[in-house]
Enzyme design. Structure first.
Site, PDB file in Angstrom:
ATOM      1  N   HIS A  37       0.841  -1.214   0.000  1.00 43.15           N
ATOM      2  CA  HIS A  37       0.000   0.000   0.000  1.00 43.15           C
ATOM      3  C   HIS A  37       0.870   1.256   0.000  1.00 43.15           C
ATOM      4  CE1 HIS A  37      -2.692  -2.978   2.156  1.00 43.15           C
ATOM      5  NE2 HIS A  37      -3.474  -2.574   1.170  1.00 43.15           N
ATOM      6  N   GLY A 147      -2.354  -1.987  -6.988  1.00 42.42           N
ATOM      7  CA  GLY A 147      -1.320  -3.005  -6.837  1.00 42.42           C
ATOM      8  C   GLY A 147      -1.487  -4.099  -7.891  1.00 42.42           C
ATOM      9  N   SER A 186      -2.811  -8.624   3.247  1.00 45.57           N
ATOM     10  CA  SER A 186      -3.398  -8.568   4.602  1.00 45.57           C
ATOM     11  C   SER A 186      -3.742  -9.969   5.086  1.00 45.57           C
ATOM     12  CB  SER A 186      -4.665  -7.716   4.587  1.00 45.57           C
ATOM     13  OG  SER A 186      -4.346  -6.447   4.099  1.00 45.57           O
ATOM     14  N   ARG A 187      -4.022 -10.878   4.141  1.00 51.77           N
ATOM     15  CA  ARG A 187      -4.412 -12.242   4.536  1.00 51.77           C
ATOM     16  C   ARG A 187      -3.231 -13.058   5.060  1.00 51.77           C
ATOM     17  NH1 ARG A 187      -8.524 -11.793   0.284  1.00 51.77           N
ATOM     18  NH2 ARG A 187     -10.430 -11.466   1.461  1.00 51.77           N
TER      19      ARG A 187
END
Ligand code: PAF
Length: 280
Positions: A37, A147, A186-187
């Protein structure tokens, strides 16, 4: 350094936006920010006079069985990071602000949404396109940073920008990876330490598949070979696909770039990744 602004409502964001001179670069996110990010923010900062990041966990892109309520929310850390990296403004709307009672118009994502993730997450890209259209209307960016890890999402949004004649340029930001090759996501936080070590097998599988194709193996054979290998190591593979990097259709002699895209579960955690290579 100018103070970073944080807005929770569309009205206050718009008031600030109307007073701005110059262009806005925008990175939409669902929070729980990592280096991937931050790379998007960096592009937005360098491409425009002002940078905006949104943090909004968008319910319309999650299936009822998905992890919407479990999705990691780390707003304080996210804001600290964005401030440190020199973001001009952050837009953090609530679900009610974005989808007030009675709101019912939706975007139907275009042909880029067909197949791959589209087969495994029906309606997902309609939700992504809908929220992005709304965010673009509010933020009014001249440039948006997406992204490349979510290659199909990026293509869906590019197609929407084109189809709806939006005066927005989309920049594709390279995937950030751990030293092992694991794509930042994030996972990844749901992976046990052992699974995290093993997780880079997906990236290596994509690389091996690409190499097989470059060495002359037909794409469908290369896909089967790598899928079998991953499954032998305990993965449940949703798809592993060799595609034209621009159209996401089958590779043809005219394809300029080859992409290998994969989605697979390791210990119940679903990871997606892709690599693209320009043809020599
Ligand atoms: O990639 C994401 O984080 C989301 O899909 C996006 C683009 C912010 C839309 O909710």
């Amino acid at each position: 350094m100018l103070r970073m602004k944080v807005f929770y409502t569309i009205a206050t964001f718009r008031e600030w936006r109307e007073g701005l001179r110059g262009s806005v670069g925008f990175a939409p996110t669902m929070g729980n920010l990592h280096d991937g990010h931050m790379a998007c923010l960096e592009y937005a900062r360098l491409s425009a006079n002002h940078s905006v990041v949104s943090i909004f966990v968008n319910p319309t892109q999650f299936a009822p069985t998905d992890d919407f309520t479990k999705y990691p929310r780390t707003l304080d850390d996210d804001l600290r990071l964005l401030k440190k990296e020199g973001c001009s403004a952050v837009f953090v709307p609530s679900v009610e602000e974005m989808y007030p009672a009675g709101a019912s118009t939706k975007v139907i994502a275009g042909s880029m949404a067909n197949g791959l993730e589209g087969d495994f997450r029906p309606g997902h890209f309609d939700g992504v396109a809908t929220v992005c259209l709304k965010l673009f209307q509010i933020v009014e960016p001249s440039m948006v940073a997406f992204g490349s890890k979510d290659l199909q999402q990026m293509r869906v949004i590019e197609q929407m920008i084109d189809d709806f004649n939006m005066p927005i340029h989309l920049d594709a930001i390279p995937t950030c990876r751990e030293a092992s090759g694991l794509a930042l996501s994030s996972r990844n936080r749901y992976l046990t330490p052992d699974a995290k070590v093993q997780a880079s097998q997906l990236y290596r599988g994509l690389q091996d598949t690409l190499q097989l194709v470059l060495d002359g193996t037909p794409p469908d054979e290369a896909e089967v070979t790598t899928t079998k290998l991953l499954e032998e190591h305990g993965w449940t593979v949703d798809y592993l696909a060799v595609r034209d990097g621009a159209t996401l259709g089958q590779v043809t002699p005219a394809s300029i770039a080859i992409a290998v895209l994969g989605a697979a579960k390791l210990n119940g955690v679903r990871l997606i990744d892709n690599i693209t290579r320009i043809r020599g």
